[in-house]
Scaffold this active site. Structure first.
Site, mmCIF file in Angstrom:
data_model
loop_
_atom_site.group_PDB
_atom_site.id
_atom_site.type_symbol
_atom_site.label_atom_id
_atom_site.label_comp_id
_atom_site.label_asym_id
_atom_site.label_seq_id
_atom_site.Cartn_x
_atom_site.Cartn_y
_atom_site.Cartn_z
ATOM 1 C CE LYS A 40 4.013 -2.747 2.364
ATOM 2 N NZ LYS A 40 2.811 -2.662 1.515
ATOM 3 N NE ARG A 46 2.372 3.212 2.922
ATOM 4 C CZ ARG A 46 2.082 2.254 3.751
ATOM 5 N NH1 ARG A 46 2.938 1.850 4.634
ATOM 6 N NH2 ARG A 46 0.939 1.641 3.702
ATOM 7 N NE ARG A 59 -5.029 -6.609 4.105
ATOM 8 C CZ ARG A 59 -4.024 -5.802 3.755
ATOM 9 N NH1 ARG A 59 -2.850 -6.312 3.420
ATOM 10 N NH2 ARG A 59 -4.191 -4.494 3.710
ATOM 11 N NE ARG A 74 -5.257 -2.583 7.390
ATOM 12 C CZ ARG A 74 -4.119 -2.360 6.756
ATOM 13 N NH1 ARG A 74 -3.193 -3.306 6.725
ATOM 14 N NH2 ARG A 74 -3.908 -1.240 6.132
ATOM 15 N NE ARG A 115 -4.578 1.121 2.415
ATOM 16 C CZ ARG A 115 -4.914 -0.141 2.726
ATOM 17 N NH1 ARG A 115 -6.197 -0.492 2.744
ATOM 18 N NH2 ARG A 115 -3.994 -1.015 3.033
HETATM 19 P P1 AMP Z 1 -0.316 -0.348 6.055
HETATM 20 O O1 AMP Z 1 -0.782 -1.244 7.151
HETATM 21 O O2 AMP Z 1 1.172 -0.371 5.875
HETATM 22 O O3 AMP Z 1 -1.064 -0.581 4.764
HETATM 23 O O4 AMP Z 1 -0.668 1.157 6.504
HETATM 24 C C1 AMP Z 1 -1.978 1.560 6.758
HETATM 25 C C2 AMP Z 1 -2.075 3.084 6.760
HETATM 26 O O5 AMP Z 1 -1.218 3.608 7.787
HETATM 27 C C3 AMP Z 1 -1.614 3.770 5.480
HETATM 28 O O6 AMP Z 1 -2.643 3.864 4.501
HETATM 29 C C4 AMP Z 1 -1.217 5.135 6.001
HETATM 30 O O7 AMP Z 1 -2.333 5.962 6.258
HETATM 31 C C5 AMP Z 1 -0.579 4.801 7.340
HETATM 32 N N1 AMP Z 1 0.881 4.531 7.216
HETATM 33 C C6 AMP Z 1 1.527 3.348 7.455
HETATM 34 N N2 AMP Z 1 2.840 3.484 7.257
HETATM 35 C C7 AMP Z 1 3.044 4.771 6.879
HETATM 36 C C8 AMP Z 1 4.201 5.532 6.520
HETATM 37 N N3 AMP Z 1 5.431 4.984 6.493
HETATM 38 N N4 AMP Z 1 4.019 6.839 6.183
HETATM 39 C C9 AMP Z 1 2.805 7.423 6.207
HETATM 40 N N5 AMP Z 1 1.672 6.761 6.516
HETATM 41 C C10 AMP Z 1 1.790 5.448 6.862
#
Ligand code: AMP
Length: 215
Positions: free
Chosen positions: A13, A88, A127, A160, A171
């Site tokens: 994404k 999400r 990554r 990360r 996740r």
């Molecule tokens: P990402 O970088 O999008 O993979 O997000 C990393 C982490 O941030 C996720 O595993 C969640 O803990 C948190 N996170 C990101 N976006 C959301 C969202 N829309 N709702 C809830 N948690 C989020």
């Protein structure tokens, strides 16, 4: 163009969002990036969010929804935006819909990038990203120009904290339980574009997205 990029962690994404915003001239709104920045700055919100992020769980809806709704009020979002990693959960999608409807607008397209779990684990654990310009690499599939160096010249690519296998599996569990139902949510609304991205390179996926969006 008001768009959402949907998909499991590691589907690409962030990579596709960067290509699309360059083409469409709209801002990328990544809740993951916003939360990581709050964690790095040790704000109250960051300290709260970190507990969930480190264990691969979703941050509570009320925390994330407030963050996005405020961001969408800014001037640069008035002509369009690219949401990456939000919504999400169905509750987040409903809050977003309600807020946009109040302003007489709606989402034009939701691009779901779909990849199988086993491929995702390999993608995520390899990554690495650049702290300086935000570029994203994969040690095997999309390696940086030199070991531990970004094409922008910055040294010290980072992994990360939540990109380890145990957290990745958590996740993915959260994705299937809480986020995958959004595919049906947006299909019903007639805005869903699904892209099968197994074993495809970022540029192949980008071509498919452009085709679907008629860009
Ligand atoms: P990402 O970088 O999008 O993979 O997000 C990393 C982490 O941030 C996720 O595993 C969640 O803990 C948190 N996170 C990101 N976006 C959301 C969202 N829309 N709702 C809830 N948690 C989020």
């Amino acid at each position: 163009m008001k768009m959402i990029l949907l998909g499991p962690p590691g589907a690409g994404k962030g990579t596709q969002a960067k290509k699309l915003i360059e083409m469409l001239g709209v801002p990328q709104i990544s809740t993951g990036d916003m939360l990581r920045s709050a964690v790095a700055n040790k704000t109250a919100l960051g300290l709260e969010a970190r507990k969930y992020m480190d264990s691969g769980q979703l941050v509570p809806d009320e925390v994330v929804v407030g963050l996005v709704i405020e961001r969408l009020k800014e001037d640069d979002c008035q002509k369009g935006f690219m949401l990456d990693g939000f919504p999400r959960t169905v509750a987040q999608a409903e809050s977003l819909e309600k807020s946009l409807n109040q302003n007489g607008v709606g989402i034009d397209a939701v691009v779901a990038i779909l990849v199988d779990d086993e491929e995702l684990v390999g993608r995520i654990t390899g990554r690495r990203s650049c702290n300086s310009c935000g570029a994203i690499y994969h040690l095997q599939f999309s390696p940086p120009p030199a070991t531990d160096e970004c094409s922008c010249g910055a040294k010290g690519l980072i992994q990360r904290a939540d990109d380890n296998e145990i957290t990745v599996r958590q996740r993915l569990g959260a994705y299937h339980a809480q986020t995958a139902p959004l595919i049906e949510f947006y299909k019903i609304r007639g805005v869903l574009k699904s892209i099968e991205a197994n074993a495809k390179s970022p540029s192949e996926v980008f071509e498919l997205i452009k085709e679907e969006l008629k860009l």
